[in-house]
Design an enzyme around this catalytic site. Structure first.
Site, PDB file in Angstrom:
ATOM      1  N   ASP A  17       0.848  -1.193   0.000  1.00 57.48           N
ATOM      2  CA  ASP A  17       0.000   0.000   0.000  1.00 57.48           C
ATOM      3  C   ASP A  17       0.884   1.243   0.000  1.00 57.48           C
ATOM      4  O   ASP A  17       1.674   1.445   0.919  1.00 57.48           O
ATOM      5  CB  ASP A  17      -0.882  -0.037   1.267  1.00 57.48           C
ATOM      6  N   ASP A 111      -3.077   2.269  -5.947  1.00 56.78           N
ATOM      7  CA  ASP A 111      -1.906   2.268  -5.063  1.00 56.78           C
ATOM      8  C   ASP A 111      -1.838   1.094  -4.106  1.00 56.78           C
ATOM      9  O   ASP A 111      -1.054   1.117  -3.169  1.00 56.78           O
ATOM     10  CB  ASP A 111      -1.859   3.578  -4.270  1.00 56.78           C
ATOM     11  N   GLU A 112      -2.641   0.089  -4.333  1.00 59.17           N
ATOM     12  CA  GLU A 112      -2.736  -1.001  -3.366  1.00 59.17           C
ATOM     13  C   GLU A 112      -2.939  -2.310  -4.084  1.00 59.17           C
ATOM     14  O   GLU A 112      -3.750  -2.373  -5.011  1.00 59.17           O
ATOM     15  CB  GLU A 112      -4.028  -0.787  -2.573  1.00 59.17           C
TER      16      GLU A 112
HETATM   17 MG   LIG Z   1      -2.452   3.925   0.157  1.00 58.57          MG
END
Ligand SMILES: [Mg+2]
Length: 363
Positions: A17, A111-112
């Site tokens: 993350d 983003d993960e």
């Molecule tokens: Mg994040």
């Protein structure tokens, strides 16, 4: 491998993350924003914060908060316009790094992602070392920090990545998984939203330990389909697989206007950036679409959708503009002011069959 074998064999799952992703990208690219409380999003009356820097979070600013509230909590907050094209490019960079280790990557957002590294392309035994290497490569390639959670299932890996944020990692082993969950407040559980947390609170369930005391029947009675999931995670059990080919079913964008719209022309103008955004996404990812849906939300929060499906995938943005205008026209004059408009594309198809592996992860 049969399902039984897969659930019996211990897995190694990493959840990666990025830290305050959009805000960190903005601070990376604009030195004046470093060390300053930054919110990515619009400061407009109805705007919301899409991401907040760590400096802003100290004031209680967080994503999904109305911009007005954020500004009140942090008077020096600097608003920055989002640049999704840049975030997507960084996302592609990190997914390329993930793909060096495993093809089993399930992105949750730009983003993960979950990575199943049980069998990995580097033949590495220790998942914490894989996570550390990936984070170092992300830092070297993008200049940004990421945090990671390492565990034997998705739920715990996701919970673990939050433990040493930012720029840290945390491992939860099979031995301590159950104890970790017992101590955790249920409102922090992935899969427990604010409404569910409130319901659990009313039922006297505040922590994982409280949840563990309830029977499966009780949880199904009160939480329906989610009951078995809650029953499992209360014991540190989550058999969900990391699914690499979760394909998007639709691509959409919507916008809430600072003033309600009453006539056709401003509505068409308001839709134009949304059309460009969804078309741009489809172009970049070589996705074809046959169904166009227009969403209209009125000032009284009632909502309608209007759709049109064409026989072959749209080939140019002007076709999309034309269909949107056709769907839009009959709703005027509107029965009420229009508060929000949205456009989405569905009946999606990959335009080319030989999509590169890296691109596939974006879909
Ligand atoms: Mg994040």
């Amino acid at each position: 491998m049969t399902g039984e074998e897969s659930s019996r064999r211990p897995r190694k799952i990493v959840h990666v993350d990025m830290d305050a992703f959009y805000a960190s990208v903005e601070q990376r690219d604009n030195p004046e924003l470093r060390g300053v409380p930054v919110a990515v999003g619009s400061p407009a009356a109805r705007g919301v914060v899409a991401a907040a820097s760590y400096e802003a979070r100290k004031f209680g600013v967080h994503s999904a908060m109305p911009s007005v509230t954020a500004q009140r909590k942090c008077p020096d907050l600097v608003f920055v316009k989002p640049r999704f094209d840049v975030y997507k490019a960084v996302s592609l960079q990190i997914r390329t790094i993930f793909a060096e280790y495993t093809p089993i990557i399930e992105p949750l957002s730009l983003d993960e992602a979950y990575l199943d590294v049980t069998e990995n392309l580097k033949g590495m035994e220790i998942a914490t070392e894989i996570a550390a290497e990936i984070r170092a490569k992300i830092k070297a390639t993008t200049g940004l920090t990421a945090s990671a959670g390492i565990s034997y299932n998705k739920f715990l890996a996701k919970m673990a990545s939050d433990q040493n944020k930012p720029d840290g990692q945390f491992v939860i082993t099979p031995k301590n998984g159950s104890a970790f969950v017992e101590r955790l407040p249920v409102k922090k559980f992935h899969g427990v939203g604010p409404a569910t947390a409130e319901k659990m609170h009313r039922l006297g369930i505040e922590t994982g330990a409280d949840l563990k005391e309830r029977t499966l029947d009780f949880l199904v009675e009160h939480f329906g389909k989610s009951g078995p999931y809650f029953y499992g995670i209360a014991r540190g059990i989550d058999d969900r697989l990391v699914r690499p080919d979760r394909v998007r079913k639709s691509v959409g964008a919507e916008d809430t206007f600072s003033q309600d719209i009453h006539s056709f022309e401003p509505a068409r103008e308001g839709l134009q950036p949304l059309i460009e955004k969804v078309w741009g996404y489809c172009e970049a990812n070589e996705i074809g679409a046959k169904t166009v849906t227009l969403k209209v939300k009125y000032a009284d929060f009632s909502q309608i959708t209007r759709s049109k499906t064409v026989s072959s995938a749209l080939s140019a943005i002007v076709d999309l503009e034309e269909i949107v205008a056709l769907l839009l026209a009959p709703i005027f004059p509107p029965r009420n002011g229009i508060r929000l408009l949205g456009v989405s594309l569905s009946s999606l198809d990959r335009r080319r069959s030989e999509v590169t592996p890296q691109l596939r992860f974006l879909l």
